[in-house]
Design a protein around this motif. Structure first.
Motif, PDB file in Angstrom:
ATOM      1  N   UNK A 155      44.867  36.286  43.968  1.00  0.00           N
ATOM      2  CA  UNK A 155      44.865  35.309  43.163  1.00  0.00           C
ATOM      3  C   UNK A 155      43.953  34.596  42.304  1.00  0.00           C
ATOM      4  N   UNK A 156      42.851  35.340  42.523  1.00  0.00           N
ATOM      5  CA  UNK A 156      41.641  35.425  41.748  1.00  0.00           C
ATOM      6  C   UNK A 156      41.652  35.807  40.386  1.00  0.00           C
ATOM      7  N   UNK A 157      41.056  35.999  39.159  1.00  0.00           N
ATOM      8  CA  UNK A 157      41.682  36.498  37.724  1.00  0.00           C
ATOM      9  C   UNK A 157      41.272  37.857  38.005  1.00  0.00           C
ATOM     10  N   UNK A 158      40.123  38.570  38.546  1.00  0.00           N
ATOM     11  CA  UNK A 158      39.241  39.714  38.560  1.00  0.00           C
ATOM     12  C   UNK A 158      40.454  40.994  39.552  1.00  0.00           C
ATOM     13  N   UNK A 159      40.587  39.561  40.263  1.00  0.00           N
ATOM     14  CA  UNK A 159      41.348  40.953  41.514  1.00  0.00           C
ATOM     15  C   UNK A 159      43.035  40.408  41.213  1.00  0.00           C
ATOM     16  N   UNK A 160      43.377  39.438  40.550  1.00  0.00           N
ATOM     17  CA  UNK A 160      44.997  40.057  40.589  1.00  0.00           C
ATOM     18  C   UNK A 160      44.789  40.589  39.229  1.00  0.00           C
TER      19      UNK A 160
END
Length: 398
Positions: A155-160
């Motif tokens: 749920x961090x923006x890059x991996x999401x």
């Protein structure tokens, strides 16, 4: 997505922090589909009781055992029949229990490791916000999750963003994926040369051009170590080698990451920087659900820029790649050395460029071991901290 006959039961670990608050905001928008069944906090007992009043979970747990009586009495005074618990063992047990089918792992730092692993071993849907779980124990976590059939949704923006572009965590060549590309804002010193960074102060490093973050994360953004840690996380989450992970500096921070496929297509995920979007992806997957975040007005934002990271000025990114390639305990050593060095920098004990120098020293000094158990990784973490602290004490201006 659960129907009204089956509510998604969500354990929010780190409920009083910013991610926990955002999670509860999204859950509250979908009362017929999901509820917060377990709320856990570190030591902010009054905030936890206030959340219990609003969200009415079945269980509330405070990590600090000395606050158990306050929690139990506070719940009773509020007229709530919520079961009170205390201690990290209780958090672990609840994360693995039948009281939840989904766990939001948002306890910061190594304190969140054991509950994250417990949820993975129990086969939960795991909404992962805890960096350390992947940086310290990525091999262990992904192996245990796979064995138990746990779904990990970052749920961090890059991996999401990568997860959304793939519609899964399968980034294999067989799935047609050529490479994944993480974006970085570039931090406050983007464009500066290595010599320009000699005299940088903690106040300058913490002054991020885009976000308001804590001091430690702000310095990691300034050194690009945060992006290095995210490269390691991506390696474990999507099971891709470093040779198929790239980083692009993108100062506008609207494109969160990209995936390039073997047919020449590149998919990018864009959006406003609001955690509720990624949490809604994790809670609703494979459906899309309302998050409370508005769409992106590209006309108002104008141009989008991309450039290569400067590995000479910001060697932490290179060191993270090296630690990832080495595997085993090397990422845990990198992370621990960095934490100690950043702390010393924020205290004014060392210069900005000493951070990567100390990390490199510790990585080359401490032998890497297998990442088979959490105990072995925590031992490597402890040794790395000691080596880094000793090196700092030997510096002439420390």
């Amino acid at each position: 997505m659960p129907t009204s006959s089956h509510l998604r039961q969500v354990a929010v670990l780190g409920a009083t922090g910013s991610i926990g608050t955002s999670t509860l905001d999204v859950i509250a928008r979908h009362p017929g589909q999901m509820r917060a069944s377990v709320l856990a906090a570190g030591n902010n007992v009054d905030a936890l009781i206030a959340l219990c009043r609003t969200h009415r979970p079945d269980h509330a747990v405070i990590a600090d055992p000395t606050l158990f009586a306050r929690l139990r009495e506070g719940l009773a005074e509020a007229g709530l029949s919520i079961q009170a618990h205390a201690g990290h063992d209780a958090i672990d047990a609840l994360a693995a229990s039948d009281h939840c089918d989904t766990v939001v792992a948002a306890i910061v730092g190594a304190a969140g490791l054991s509950s994250t692993l417990a949820a993975a071993r129990a086969g939960k849907r795991l909404l992962l916000a805890n960096k350390e779980a992947l940086v310290l124990a990525g091999e262990l976590l992904t192996r245990q999750a796979a064995a138990a059939g746990a779904d990990i949704i970052p749920i961090d923006s890059e991996h999401n963003a990568i997860f959304q572009c793939l519609r899964s965590r399968d980034a294999s060549l067989e799935a047609g994926v050529r490479r994944i590309i993480l974006t970085a804002s570039g931090g406050p010193f983007r464009g500066r040369s290595r010599s320009d960074l000699e005299a940088v102060t903690p106040a300058q490093a913490v002054a991020h051009p885009k976000w308001s973050m804590g001091p430690k994360i702000s310095v990691d953004s300034a050194t690009l170590m945060n992006k290095g840690l995210e490269v390691i996380e991506a390696h474990h989450l999507f099971n891709v080698p470093g040779s198929r992970i790239d980083v692009l500096v993108h100062p506008q921070s609207l494109v969160h990451s990209l995936v390039e496929f073997i047919d020449g297509s590149t998919l990018a995920q864009m959006g406003l920087p609001d955690m509720r979007t990624t949490l809604a992806v994790g809670l609703g997957w494979p459906q899309r659900i309302e998050s409370g975040v508005s769409g992106l007005d590209l006309l108002s934002h104008g141009r989008l820029d991309f450039e290569a990271p400067d590995l000479e000025a910001f060697p932490c990114l290179r060191l993270a790649w090296q630690a990832m390639d080495a595997g085993g305990s090397a990422p845990a050593i990198l992370n621990a050395a960095n934490e100690v060095a950043v702390s010393a920098f924020l205290q004014g004990r060392i210069g900005f460029l000493s951070i990567p120098a100390l990390v490199e020293h510790t990585l080359s000094t401490l032998p890497h071991v297998a990442a088979d158990t959490l105990d072995a990784l925590l031992a490597a973490d402890d040794q790395a901290r000691h080596i880094t602290q000793t090196a700092i004490a030997r510096l002439p201006h420390a």
